[in-house]
Design a protein around this motif. Sequence first.
Motif, PDB file in Angstrom:
ATOM      1  N   SER A   1     -29.951  10.361 -36.544  1.00  0.00           N
ATOM      2  CA  SER A   1     -29.856  11.867 -35.690  1.00  0.00           C
ATOM      3  C   SER A   1     -31.443  12.532 -35.860  1.00  0.00           C
ATOM      4  CB  SER A   1     -28.857  12.797 -36.222  1.00  0.00           C
ATOM      5  OG  SER A   1     -29.140  13.782 -35.566  1.00  0.00           O
ATOM      6  N   ILE A   2     -32.148  12.445 -34.815  1.00  0.00           N
ATOM      7  CA  ILE A   2     -33.422  12.775 -34.627  1.00  0.00           C
ATOM      8  C   ILE A   2     -33.651  14.138 -33.924  1.00  0.00           C
ATOM      9  CG2 ILE A   2     -35.690  12.249 -33.790  1.00  0.00           C
ATOM     10  CD1 ILE A   2     -34.712   9.456 -33.778  1.00  0.00           C
ATOM     11  N   PHE A   3     -34.472  14.917 -34.627  1.00  0.00           N
ATOM     12  CA  PHE A   3     -34.458  16.338 -34.513  1.00  0.00           C
ATOM     13  C   PHE A   3     -33.265  17.051 -33.581  1.00  0.00           C
ATOM     14  CE2 PHE A   3     -38.353  14.628 -31.881  1.00  0.00           C
ATOM     15  CZ  PHE A   3     -37.634  14.175 -30.904  1.00  0.00           C
ATOM     16  N   SER A   4     -32.088  16.999 -33.985  1.00  0.00           N
ATOM     17  CA  SER A   4     -30.784  17.665 -33.767  1.00  0.00           C
ATOM     18  C   SER A   4     -30.347  18.702 -34.484  1.00  0.00           C
ATOM     19  CB  SER A   4     -29.974  16.286 -33.358  1.00  0.00           C
ATOM     20  OG  SER A   4     -28.891  16.500 -32.643  1.00  0.00           O
ATOM     21  N   THR A   5     -28.847  18.882 -34.114  1.00  0.00           N
ATOM     22  CA  THR A   5     -28.445  19.977 -34.712  1.00  0.00           C
ATOM     23  C   THR A   5     -26.708  20.046 -34.666  1.00  0.00           C
ATOM     24  OG1 THR A   5     -28.373  22.553 -35.143  1.00  0.00           O
ATOM     25  CG2 THR A   5     -28.306  21.616 -32.715  1.00  0.00           C
ATOM     26  N   THR A   6     -26.027  20.771 -35.357  1.00  0.00           N
ATOM     27  CA  THR A   6     -24.741  21.078 -35.478  1.00  0.00           C
ATOM     28  C   THR A   6     -23.826  21.788 -34.291  1.00  0.00           C
ATOM     29  OG1 THR A   6     -24.767  22.713 -36.784  1.00  0.00           O
ATOM     30  CG2 THR A   6     -25.079  20.595 -37.766  1.00  0.00           C
ATOM     31  N   GLY A   7     -24.776  22.551 -33.612  1.00  0.00           N
ATOM     32  CA  GLY A   7     -24.034  23.546 -32.724  1.00  0.00           C
ATOM     33  C   GLY A   7     -23.737  24.526 -33.224  1.00  0.00           C
TER      34      GLY A   7
ATOM     35  N   HIS B   1     -36.325  15.068 -38.860  1.00  0.00           N
ATOM     36  CA  HIS B   1     -36.673  16.226 -38.257  1.00  0.00           C
ATOM     37  C   HIS B   1     -38.153  16.580 -38.469  1.00  0.00           C
ATOM     38  CE1 HIS B   1     -34.173  19.453 -36.285  1.00  0.00           C
ATOM     39  NE2 HIS B   1     -35.479  19.820 -35.989  1.00  0.00           N
ATOM     40  N   GLY B   2     -38.888  16.905 -37.587  1.00  0.00           N
ATOM     41  CA  GLY B   2     -40.454  17.472 -37.710  1.00  0.00           C
ATOM     42  C   GLY B   2     -40.172  18.991 -38.522  1.00  0.00           C
ATOM     43  N   ASP B   3     -41.309  19.574 -38.997  1.00  0.00           N
ATOM     44  CA  ASP B   3     -41.331  20.604 -39.757  1.00  0.00           C
ATOM     45  C   ASP B   3     -41.812  21.722 -38.860  1.00  0.00           C
ATOM     46  OD1 ASP B   3     -43.971  19.839 -39.713  1.00  0.00           O
ATOM     47  OD2 ASP B   3     -44.374  20.452 -41.630  1.00  0.00           O
ATOM     48  N   THR B   4     -42.133  21.429 -37.335  1.00  0.00           N
ATOM     49  CA  THR B   4     -42.711  22.610 -36.740  1.00  0.00           C
ATOM     50  C   THR B   4     -42.039  22.418 -35.451  1.00  0.00           C
ATOM     51  OG1 THR B   4     -44.658  20.870 -35.898  1.00  0.00           O
ATOM     52  CG2 THR B   4     -44.805  22.523 -37.891  1.00  0.00           C
ATOM     53  N   ASP B   5     -40.792  22.337 -35.284  1.00  0.00           N
ATOM     54  CA  ASP B   5     -40.076  22.155 -33.892  1.00  0.00           C
ATOM     55  C   ASP B   5     -39.572  23.287 -33.335  1.00  0.00           C
ATOM     56  OD1 ASP B   5     -38.239  21.255 -32.056  1.00  0.00           O
ATOM     57  OD2 ASP B   5     -37.253  19.750 -33.316  1.00  0.00           O
ATOM     58  N   ARG B   6     -40.044  23.597 -32.177  1.00  0.00           N
ATOM     59  CA  ARG B   6     -39.676  24.802 -31.387  1.00  0.00           C
ATOM     60  C   ARG B   6     -38.708  24.731 -30.442  1.00  0.00           C
ATOM     61  NH1 ARG B   6     -45.895  26.204 -29.287  1.00  0.00           N
ATOM     62  NH2 ARG B   6     -46.961  27.118 -31.241  1.00  0.00           N
ATOM     63  N   MET B   7     -38.244  23.682 -30.386  1.00  0.00           N
ATOM     64  CA  MET B   7     -37.134  23.485 -29.310  1.00  0.00           C
ATOM     65  C   MET B   7     -35.496  23.577 -30.180  1.00  0.00           C
ATOM     66  SD  MET B   7     -35.812  22.920 -26.211  1.00  0.00           S
ATOM     67  CE  MET B   7     -37.116  22.130 -25.285  1.00  0.00           C
TER      68      MET B   7
ATOM     69  N   THR C   1     -38.283  14.369 -43.631  1.00  0.00           N
ATOM     70  CA  THR C   1     -39.124  15.364 -42.699  1.00  0.00           C
ATOM     71  C   THR C   1     -40.298  14.660 -42.473  1.00  0.00           C
ATOM     72  OG1 THR C   1     -38.178  17.297 -43.776  1.00  0.00           O
ATOM     73  CG2 THR C   1     -40.227  17.377 -42.548  1.00  0.00           C
ATOM     74  N   ILE C   2     -40.764  14.508 -41.115  1.00  0.00           N
ATOM     75  CA  ILE C   2     -42.147  14.184 -40.800  1.00  0.00           C
ATOM     76  C   ILE C   2     -43.077  15.450 -40.554  1.00  0.00           C
ATOM     77  CG2 ILE C   2     -43.284  13.030 -38.972  1.00  0.00           C
ATOM     78  CD1 ILE C   2     -41.011  11.216 -38.474  1.00  0.00           C
ATOM     79  N   VAL C   3     -43.974  15.626 -41.439  1.00  0.00           N
ATOM     80  CA  VAL C   3     -44.826  16.654 -41.374  1.00  0.00           C
ATOM     81  C   VAL C   3     -45.623  16.854 -40.266  1.00  0.00           C
ATOM     82  CG1 VAL C   3     -46.747  17.771 -42.786  1.00  0.00           C
ATOM     83  CG2 VAL C   3     -44.768  16.748 -44.032  1.00  0.00           C
ATOM     84  N   GLY C   4     -45.862  17.949 -39.471  1.00  0.00           N
ATOM     85  CA  GLY C   4     -46.602  18.063 -38.504  1.00  0.00           C
ATOM     86  C   GLY C   4     -45.992  17.563 -36.955  1.00  0.00           C
ATOM     87  N   MET C   5     -44.912  17.264 -36.972  1.00  0.00           N
ATOM     88  CA  MET C   5     -43.998  16.815 -36.004  1.00  0.00           C
ATOM     89  C   MET C   5     -43.203  17.811 -35.060  1.00  0.00           C
ATOM     90  SD  MET C   5     -41.777  13.531 -35.180  1.00  0.00           S
ATOM     91  CE  MET C   5     -39.983  14.197 -35.656  1.00  0.00           C
ATOM     92  N   GLY C   6     -43.428  17.883 -33.951  1.00  0.00           N
ATOM     93  CA  GLY C   6     -42.560  19.065 -33.325  1.00  0.00           C
ATOM     94  C   GLY C   6     -41.440  18.303 -32.498  1.00  0.00           C
ATOM     95  N   HIS C   7     -41.026  18.827 -31.479  1.00  0.00           N
ATOM     96  CA  HIS C   7     -39.985  18.001 -30.628  1.00  0.00           C
ATOM     97  C   HIS C   7     -40.344  17.317 -29.831  1.00  0.00           C
ATOM     98  CE1 HIS C   7     -35.437  18.681 -30.148  1.00  0.00           C
ATOM     99  NE2 HIS C   7     -35.859  18.474 -28.769  1.00  0.00           N
ATOM    100  N   TYR C   8     -41.014  16.196 -30.460  1.00  0.00           N
ATOM    101  CA  TYR C   8     -41.494  15.094 -29.513  1.00  0.00           C
ATOM    102  C   TYR C   8     -41.891  13.925 -30.483  1.00  0.00           C
ATOM    103  CZ  TYR C   8     -45.621  12.773 -26.901  1.00  0.00           C
ATOM    104  OH  TYR C   8     -46.404  12.087 -26.327  1.00  0.00           O
ATOM    105  N   LEU C   9     -41.916  12.699 -29.705  1.00  0.00           N
ATOM    106  CA  LEU C   9     -42.140  11.482 -30.564  1.00  0.00           C
ATOM    107  C   LEU C   9     -43.554  11.223 -30.287  1.00  0.00           C
ATOM    108  CD1 LEU C   9     -38.850   9.387 -29.969  1.00  0.00           C
ATOM    109  CD2 LEU C   9     -39.244  10.895 -31.749  1.00  0.00           C
TER     110      LEU C   9
END
Length: 306
Positions: free
Chosen positions: A148-154, A251-257, A277-285
């Motif tokens: 599960s990549i930059f996702s959530t539980t709801g 997950h990235g540590d700077t995800d705005r989405m 955690t991928i340091v410096g990654m937002g909501h983008y690959l």
Amino acid sequence: MNTVAPPSRSGADRFCVFRNGHRICYRVQGNSENTPLLLIAGLGQQLTSWPIAVVEELVNRGYFVIRFDNRDVGQSSQIPSRPPGRMQQLFRRPPPDAYDLGDMAGDAVALLDHLEIDRAHLVGMSMGGMIAQTIAARYPERTRTLTSIFSTTGHPRVGQPANSTLLRLVRPPAKTRDQAIERHLAMMRHISTKALPLDERRERTYAAEAWERGAGPRAHQGVARQIGAILKSGDRTRELGKVTAPTLVIHGDTDRMVHPSGGKATVAAIPGARHETIVGMGHYLPEAALPRLVDLITGHARASNQ
């Protein structure tokens, strides 16, 4: 379910069609005798949103890679129901006839049936991660592993977009191809980071192709219905406790989405889940993170012995 074309190894668009006429567009790459790996795209994203470098490297590492357009996007069927308006979205009130993530998970499982695949590694990003989580919870016999990549539980208190992102999400829809491209680039600039920057050429090419493959000026209606599916599904934390497949959460540590709290909540909800955690990654690959991303996905799949 009726089929209209046999699986292809070329990466060309193919379709599986249900008896009610609903269809799912998909592409496959690699040797069909290899271990299957299903890539599930995010909100409003077409199968082409997966970087081709990721697809090709997964194939090189011995996987049969399947991508598909979720319902209401790309070449898959547009669902004939009223999309939720902007106020319904903001106040988290989907229409009564909205479909949910379970319906979208059912589409993915039907695609596996079409391809005569019993079990697959599931890899989903953003909303695709929610769909993959739902498959793993409801169809454990079809799931080898879950990534599960930059996702959530709801859960409404975790994984929420930044206010600056919400303002961009509720802007009026694009009416032309050029406008759609510029809107896409503006959003991707916003949710990517300077540390791991946006590949503007890749995203411009994607957005132009997405306009042609998708519903053009009506594409926003399908995105709204997908948002309705997320809202209707609500908090899935309890259901995620049923997941038995080996699970990796990235997950990235700077995800705005999807705020990183969504990833942490997913790990807490799924027994035995591992968090990276991928340091410096937002909501983008981003290009710079793709080698590590592939290593994480394939390392997780191999370690499971599934």
